[in-house]
Design an enzyme around this catalytic site. Structure first.
Site, PDB file in Angstrom:
ATOM      1  N   SER A 153       0.879  -1.095   0.020  1.00 26.02           N
ATOM      2  CA  SER A 153      -0.039   0.087   0.200  1.00 26.02           C
ATOM      3  C   SER A 153       1.001   1.435  -0.103  1.00 26.02           C
ATOM      4  O   SER A 153       2.107   1.226   0.654  1.00 26.02           O
ATOM      5  CB  SER A 153      -0.886   0.075   1.260  1.00 26.02           C
ATOM      6  OG  SER A 153      -1.489   1.300   1.353  1.00 26.02           O
ATOM      7  N   TYR A 178      -2.650  -0.262  10.195  1.00 25.45           N
ATOM      8  CA  TYR A 178      -3.165  -0.652   8.849  1.00 25.45           C
ATOM      9  C   TYR A 178      -1.809  -0.459   8.078  1.00 25.45           C
ATOM     10  O   TYR A 178      -1.488  -1.316   7.336  1.00 25.45           O
ATOM     11  CB  TYR A 178      -4.233  -0.085   8.343  1.00 25.45           C
ATOM     12  CG  TYR A 178      -4.591  -0.564   6.879  1.00 25.45           C
ATOM     13  CD1 TYR A 178      -4.898  -1.706   6.464  1.00 25.45           C
ATOM     14  CD2 TYR A 178      -4.108   0.716   5.590  1.00 25.45           C
ATOM     15  CE1 TYR A 178      -4.967  -2.050   4.828  1.00 25.45           C
ATOM     16  CE2 TYR A 178      -4.046   0.198   4.433  1.00 25.45           C
ATOM     17  CZ  TYR A 178      -4.715  -1.073   4.302  1.00 25.45           C
ATOM     18  OH  TYR A 178      -4.845  -1.275   2.808  1.00 25.45           O
TER      19      TYR A 178
END
Length: 313
Positions: A153, A178
């Site tokens: 990501s 995250y």
């Protein structure tokens, strides 16, 4: 000598006879990875913890890709014991690629844990894929040049791991947890390739990221994903910098199919790393720290009770 034509995201090479597994292939970026790979003639398996949603996704792909060879298997990365039967569930003698795409993201403050007692995002996004790779290694090694493609990501670019608090027990912040879980995945993908090379394996490990991928810029695939006119119009200005999830799938699809892609590389969108066609980019400075990657690897083995190295299966 003829030159290699530029990669065309809308004209993918044929992959008839090959088998690809996409974790989290029933929704989001994973769905579009699966849909695009299905158009190559390959057999695509959607790994999903929700059989009903997986059935909807396979039906959608078959409706859009005539003759698509697509099916689903149950795969719950938050339950490590359930991964022991994944090879039998696949019912194939080899696997040409796995795309480690599935993941969870929590916006709410409370910290949650997997069935194994791991922080949910770190346990699912990283540890689940760590164990899954081990389970699949014999199938991957049976293919002539298999690939493990790990979906990171862009959020991981600004994060750093706390090796003394990988489970966010001391200080839990959802967005940071995250980003760190995705960063751990990316460290794993690069460290995996180093270990595969050292072992003389034919399997390669590639790390990719989707850039900025928004639902509001993603074409509709009802009932998998429905985009309203209002959402499309409201997101129009953002399209200058980011993209939809169909385009977020492009780096992973290229990492699976392009023979020019090599293990240990990082691929993402070409425009500021946020949108556009997939290209190779330099490994981020903090991702190049091999000592952190090695320490994370050992910690991951300890946390999962893994006795065998994922390289050897």
């Amino acid at each position: 000598m003829p030159s290699t034509p530029p990669w065309n995201v809308r004209r993918l090479p044929e992959a008839v006879g090959r088998v690809f597994l996409v974790t989290g292939g029933n929704a989001g970026i994973g769905y579009f990875v699966a849909e695009q790979l299905s158009a190559t003639g390959a057999t695509v398996v959607l790994g999903s913890r929700n059989p009903a949603r997986a059935d909807v996704a396979t039906a959608s792909i078959r409706a859009r890709v005539p003759g698509a060879r697509v099916r689903a298997v149950r795969l719950d990365l938050a339950d490590l014991s359930s991964l022991e039967t994944v090879v039998e569930s696949l019912e194939f003698g080899r696997l040409d690629a796995v795309v480690h795409n599935a993941g969870v993201a929590l916006d709410d403050p409370p910290r949650r844990e997997t069935r194994d007692g791991h922080e949910l995002m770190f346990g699912t996004n990283h540890l689940g894929h760590f164990v899954l790779t081990q389970r699949l290694m014999l199938l991957l090694s049976a293919a002539p040049a298999a690939r493990v493609v790990t979906m990171g990501s862009f959020a991981a670019k600004s994060e750093r791991l706390d090796l003394d608090d990988l489970q966010s027990r001391k200080d839990y912040r959802p967005k940071r947890a995250y980003g760190r879980s995705k960063l751990a995945q990316m460290y794993f993908g690069l460290e995996l390739d180093r270990r595969l090379r050292a072992a003389g394996s034919t399997v390669a490990s590639v790390v990719v990221h989707p850039g900025g991928a928004l639902d509001s810029l993603t074409p509709s695939r009802p009932p998998v994903h429905a985009r309203t006119t209002g959402a499309r119009l409201g997101a129009a200005p953002a399209a200058l910098l980011v993209q939809g999830k169909h385009a977020g799938a492009w780096p992973a699809v290229r990492a699976v199919l392009d023979p020019a892609v090599r293990g240990g590389q990082l691929w993402g969108p070409h425009l500021f790393g946020l949108r556009g066609r997939p290209r190779r980019e330099a490994v981020w400075n903090h991702l190049a720290d091999r000592s952190i990657a090695a320490r994370l690897w050992e910690a991951s083995r300890d946390l999962t009770g893994t006795t065998l190295d994922p390289v050897s299966g």
